[in-house]
Design a protein around this motif. Structure first.
Motif, PDB file in Angstrom:
ATOM      1  N   TYR A 222      39.859 -61.080  42.609  1.00  0.00           N
ATOM      2  CA  TYR A 222      40.856 -61.801  41.808  1.00  0.00           C
ATOM      3  C   TYR A 222      41.072 -63.218  42.327  1.00  0.00           C
ATOM      4  O   TYR A 222      41.002 -64.195  41.559  1.00  0.00           O
ATOM      5  CB  TYR A 222      42.186 -61.048  41.823  1.00  0.00           C
ATOM      6  N   ALA A 223      41.343 -63.355  43.628  1.00  0.00           N
ATOM      7  CA  ALA A 223      41.751 -64.646  44.184  1.00  0.00           C
ATOM      8  C   ALA A 223      40.690 -65.729  43.989  1.00  0.00           C
ATOM      9  O   ALA A 223      41.004 -66.853  43.574  1.00  0.00           O
ATOM     10  CB  ALA A 223      42.077 -64.490  45.669  1.00  0.00           C
ATOM     11  N   TYR A 224      39.433 -65.415  44.254  1.00  0.00           N
ATOM     12  CA  TYR A 224      38.416 -66.469  44.207  1.00  0.00           C
ATOM     13  C   TYR A 224      37.989 -66.818  42.781  1.00  0.00           C
ATOM     14  O   TYR A 224      37.639 -67.964  42.504  1.00  0.00           O
ATOM     15  CB  TYR A 224      37.211 -66.075  45.061  1.00  0.00           C
ATOM     16  N   ILE A 225      38.026 -65.849  41.864  1.00  0.00           N
ATOM     17  CA  ILE A 225      37.745 -66.179  40.469  1.00  0.00           C
ATOM     18  C   ILE A 225      38.843 -67.076  39.911  1.00  0.00           C
ATOM     19  O   ILE A 225      38.581 -68.097  39.255  1.00  0.00           O
ATOM     20  CB  ILE A 225      37.623 -64.900  39.609  1.00  0.00           C
ATOM     21  N   MET A 226      40.091 -66.717  40.169  1.00  0.00           N
ATOM     22  CA  MET A 226      41.208 -67.514  39.670  1.00  0.00           C
ATOM     23  C   MET A 226      41.277 -68.875  40.360  1.00  0.00           C
ATOM     24  O   MET A 226      41.718 -69.862  39.761  1.00  0.00           O
ATOM     25  CB  MET A 226      42.521 -66.760  39.847  1.00  0.00           C
ATOM     26  N   LEU A 227      40.845 -68.944  41.620  1.00  0.00           N
ATOM     27  CA  LEU A 227      40.797 -70.233  42.312  1.00  0.00           C
ATOM     28  C   LEU A 227      39.820 -71.165  41.620  1.00  0.00           C
ATOM     29  O   LEU A 227      40.081 -72.368  41.477  1.00  0.00           O
ATOM     30  CB  LEU A 227      40.387 -70.032  43.777  1.00  0.00           C
ATOM     31  N   MET A 228      38.675 -70.629  41.178  1.00  0.00           N
ATOM     32  CA  MET A 228      37.698 -71.451  40.462  1.00  0.00           C
ATOM     33  C   MET A 228      38.331 -72.048  39.202  1.00  0.00           C
ATOM     34  O   MET A 228      38.181 -73.240  38.913  1.00  0.00           O
ATOM     35  CB  MET A 228      36.485 -70.612  40.060  1.00  0.00           C
ATOM     36  N   TYR A 229      39.046 -71.219  38.447  1.00  0.00           N
ATOM     37  CA  TYR A 229      39.660 -71.682  37.206  1.00  0.00           C
ATOM     38  C   TYR A 229      40.755 -72.710  37.464  1.00  0.00           C
ATOM     39  O   TYR A 229      40.827 -73.749  36.804  1.00  0.00           O
ATOM     40  CB  TYR A 229      40.242 -70.499  36.429  1.00  0.00           C
ATOM     41  N   SER A 230      41.624 -72.426  38.433  1.00  0.00           N
ATOM     42  CA  SER A 230      42.751 -73.321  38.688  1.00  0.00           C
ATOM     43  C   SER A 230      42.278 -74.666  39.234  1.00  0.00           C
ATOM     44  O   SER A 230      42.851 -75.709  38.907  1.00  0.00           O
ATOM     45  CB  SER A 230      43.740 -72.668  39.652  1.00  0.00           C
ATOM     46  N   GLN A 231      41.221 -74.669  40.048  1.00  0.00           N
ATOM     47  CA  GLN A 231      40.747 -75.934  40.610  1.00  0.00           C
ATOM     48  C   GLN A 231      40.047 -76.805  39.576  1.00  0.00           C
ATOM     49  O   GLN A 231      39.837 -77.997  39.804  1.00  0.00           O
ATOM     50  CB  GLN A 231      39.826 -75.674  41.804  1.00  0.00           C
ATOM     51  N   LYS A 232      39.686 -76.224  38.457  1.00  0.00           N
ATOM     52  CA  LYS A 232      39.121 -77.024  37.379  1.00  0.00           C
ATOM     53  C   LYS A 232      40.180 -77.954  36.787  1.00  0.00           C
ATOM     54  O   LYS A 232      39.885 -79.002  36.240  1.00  0.00           O
ATOM     55  CB  LYS A 232      38.554 -76.110  36.295  1.00  0.00           C
ATOM     56  N   TYR A 233      41.454 -77.547  36.931  1.00  0.00           N
ATOM     57  CA  TYR A 233      42.549 -78.314  36.343  1.00  0.00           C
ATOM     58  C   TYR A 233      43.510 -78.885  37.376  1.00  0.00           C
ATOM     59  O   TYR A 233      44.441 -79.600  37.010  1.00  0.00           O
ATOM     60  CB  TYR A 233      43.332 -77.418  35.376  1.00  0.00           C
TER      61      TYR A 233
END
Length: 305
Positions: A222-233
């Motif tokens: 969960y943490a690293y997938i969501m980190l990828m998405y959040s760091q895009k923005y």
């Protein structure tokens, strides 16, 4: 994704990582860092491959190459982190890990990205809070666990900056899945070199399996997938500021979670004051009231002219 949504996701990631310090403490001492990383990253990879199986066809050579580079940094970071957490209290480990609130802005200077006045003030307040809540005293000798965590902290700062650059140009989901898969492969190779029998030597107790699953699902998949998405923005500094609240969560969990999941730690007034400072610093760094104060006189002068 809005800025508010990105911040909420980043805080949920911080919650997962903060709780991981407690669960890592519960892993058996004989479980090596390579074994821990192979099992957690491997299980996380299986979960992600099953859930996002249809997206695997979208992989290309550029995404695979960048995923491998991120995995190499992440692999070494997590190995140092596991070794550090095993040797020092969870709250101290969390404090040292949060020092990337200083390292990330310093590294960003190489890319000519300067922090704002609010960022600088917030960083100073957060550092004061970290010093109070951690219990680390000036002049305290550096233990091996602290050195491991410092190394992990630096590598995490590099990882955050690399992730920021890669996610702006590529699919965050594919980068997350790819890096987790390569992390599992790299750690398994290192584990095989250390102990050729690998999985055959592990004592699979219920406690071990429960903690491995919790770490794999929440702090990895969960943490690293969501980190990828959040760091895009979000910017690298925004990610770091929110992550700096990690010691607050770790401190609370270390008190509330029973001793089975790590060493119990006391909750004092000094630690509470440190937690308040960290929260205040995060709010300060995430706003721009200092810049607005500077803009008002300038606007007035231009109007009078």
């Amino acid at each position: 994704m809005t800025k508010t949504e990105s911040n909420i996701i980043l805080f949920s990631i911080t919650l997962c990582w903060a709780s991981s310090y407690i669960f890592i403490k519960n892993l058996p001492p004989e479980l090596s860092a390579f074994a821990y990383l192979t099992m957690t990253a491997g299980l996380a990879s299986i979960i992600l491959l099953i859930v996002f199986f249809k997206r695997l066809r979208d992989f290309n050579s550029k995404i695979l190459l960048r995923s491998a580079a991120m995995a190499a940094i992440l692999c070494v970071n997590l190995i140092f982190e596991k070794m550090g957490i095993a040797a020092i209290p969870a709250s101290t480990a969390s404090f040292i890990a949060s020092l990337n609130i200083v390292i990330v802005p310093l590294l960003l200077l190489f890319f000519r990205k300067r922090p704002s006045r609010n960022n600088l003030l917030g960083i100073l307040i957060i550092l004061s809070g970290l010093a109070l809540s951690s219990g680390v005293k000036p002049g305290q000798p550096l233990e091996a666990g602290m050195l491991y965590m410092l190394s992990a902290c630096f590598l995490m700062a590099v990882y955050i900056i690399c992730t920021d650059r890669f996610t702006k140009d590529h699919d965050p989901l594919l980068l997350g899945v790819g890096q987790m898969f390569f992390t599992a492969i790299l750690s398994f190779i290192l584990w095989s070199l250390q102990e050729p029998k690998t999985f055959l030597l592990v004592n699979y107790s219920n406690t071990l399996l429960a903690n491995i699953f919790m770490l794999a699902f929440f702090s990895k998949a969960y943490a690293y997938i969501m980190l990828m998405y959040s760091q895009k923005y979000a910017s690298p500094l925004s990610v770091t500021v929110i992550a700096s609240t990690e010691p607050i969560v770790t401190m609370v969990l270390a008190v509330l979670i029973p001793g089975t999941f790590g060493v119990n730690e006391s909750f004092t007034i000094i630690k509470l004051a440190g937690a308040v400072l960290i929260a205040a610093g995060a709010v300060c760094a995430g706003t721009d009231f200092l810049n607005k104060k500077e803009e008002k006189p300038l606007a007035g002068n231009s109007a009078s002219l």
